[in-house]
Design an enzyme around this catalytic site. Sequence first.
Site, mmCIF file in Angstrom:
data_model
loop_
_atom_site.group_PDB
_atom_site.id
_atom_site.type_symbol
_atom_site.label_atom_id
_atom_site.label_comp_id
_atom_site.label_asym_id
_atom_site.label_seq_id
_atom_site.Cartn_x
_atom_site.Cartn_y
_atom_site.Cartn_z
ATOM 1 N N ASP A 85 -7.928 -26.772 -11.682
ATOM 2 C CA ASP A 85 -7.127 -26.004 -12.227
ATOM 3 C C ASP A 85 -7.931 -24.864 -13.096
ATOM 4 O OD1 ASP A 85 -4.787 -26.836 -11.256
ATOM 5 O OD2 ASP A 85 -4.552 -28.497 -12.636
ATOM 6 N N HIS A 128 -10.756 -35.030 -15.726
ATOM 7 C CA HIS A 128 -9.978 -35.554 -14.886
ATOM 8 C C HIS A 128 -9.952 -37.093 -14.792
ATOM 9 C CE1 HIS A 128 -7.576 -36.361 -11.067
ATOM 10 N NE2 HIS A 128 -7.623 -35.070 -10.941
ATOM 11 N N HIS A 158 -0.986 -32.383 -16.500
ATOM 12 C CA HIS A 158 -0.835 -32.446 -15.124
ATOM 13 C C HIS A 158 -1.127 -31.110 -14.438
ATOM 14 C CE1 HIS A 158 -0.150 -34.302 -11.341
ATOM 15 N NE2 HIS A 158 0.975 -34.615 -11.191
#
Length: 426
Positions: free
Chosen positions: A365, A307, A266
């Site tokens: 990210d 994802h 995460h």
Amino acid sequence: MADKKARLTVDGLEDAIELPVYSGTEGPDVIDVRPLTGQGLFTYDPGFVSTAACESKLTYIDGANGILLHAGYPIEQLAQHSDYLEVCYLLLNGELPTPEQKEQFVNTVTNHTMVHEQMSHFFNGFRRDAHPMAIMCGVVGALSAFYHDSLDINDPHHREVCAYRLIAKMPTLAAMCYKYSIGQPFIFPRNEMSYAENFLHMMFSTPCGEYKVSPTLAKAMDKIFILHADHEQNASTSTVRLAGSSGANPFACIAAGIAALWGPAHGGANEAVLVMLNEIGDESRIPEFIERAKDPNDPFRLMGFGHRVYRNFDPRAKVMKQTCDEVLAELGIENDPLLKIAKRLEQIALEDDYFVQRKLYPNVDFYSGIILKAIGIPTNMFTVIFALSRTIGWISHWNEFHSSPNKIGRPRQLYTGPKKRDYPAK
Ligand code: CMC
């Protein structure tokens, strides 16, 4: 509200079970499975891949088409025209503010940025080499010991005050974590600065010298905050809702969200990206890591790729990539060896069959890690910055949960342990 019905036939049951089907304003219809309990049945959905746990008006994601909307507004438009505090207002109130509302909101947040002076003693209890996420879990939870005057979760005004406090104090606490880890004094917030400028100031100024905040870097920081603000019912947000469903106070719930965010699958992914780039170390070793990522017997995964919801380019990653290019150009560090590895990885993953077939695109990210590194933020602070940005999403969901009739969250299970048996005779 149910405009359709689903009928479920189950072996051993004479009649089909009728289940209401609801349509939202966007997205797939959902089948209300609650009537199943009356028939002695539960649904089974590990990882919640096909279960809607709540109704929400905040954020909509269409993973197949790479769409992310906050209260209907596409994330790309918000990133271009808005700023983080405006997005905070939108998530909390469901509408963009008028200029007067915006001014008042910014003013209120700005005037809540200091933390109680006694908070600083908490930091002394941690080792200097403690991971800043460990400190954040502790100090954010500890806020509940300081702000008793706003802990009535049934009072909308109390909930609003808590939201202001959290939005305002998270950058201060995050910067305090960093300063503590490097043994520098804490730097107070400055009311004349914007939210993003203030964070960079508290991170990098010292009592001996003021850090000159570059407008490009402040803009990039603000974009990182906007792009991480909310992402509907992900693991940490669901954790906050679940913790909140028991009636726990908001600071404790946000601390639970921080803990859930920490994992590398995460929010910990932005830190894991940099760890991975360092481990690869040289462009010549990229093929070896790509092979490992593809090997079903090797648990290694390319961090910053893939994802759960986006099976298409993450719309946030598109904005991040552009911001990343701007930051690297401003700082003149396009030739950094780690960044070269990152760019090469991105290129390979976008062309390689394994990644293309599985729709494993670089996620937000991947790029935010690179930007944060370029700004000079140490790797172990990356997830803290994600937590800071996501606080508005968490508190907005928590507030939405408490704004209508609700129930404590209580998932069920498929029990596969031993059947009832008697304790052996002695
Ligand atoms: N590298 C290599 N293979 C991967 C990766 C990856 N990063 N991600 C998924 N796969 C493979 C996986 O092995 C599986 O292959 P196969 O079909 O042959 O078994 C296939 O792709 C589908 O993967 P999955 O595990 O079913 O996907 P998931 O939805 O359960 O996992 C994920 C999503 C994000 C946890 C995963 O893609 C991952 O671990 N990515 C790396 C960590 C990361 O970057 N996380 C940040 C997510 S974005 C920030 C946030 O929202 O918190």
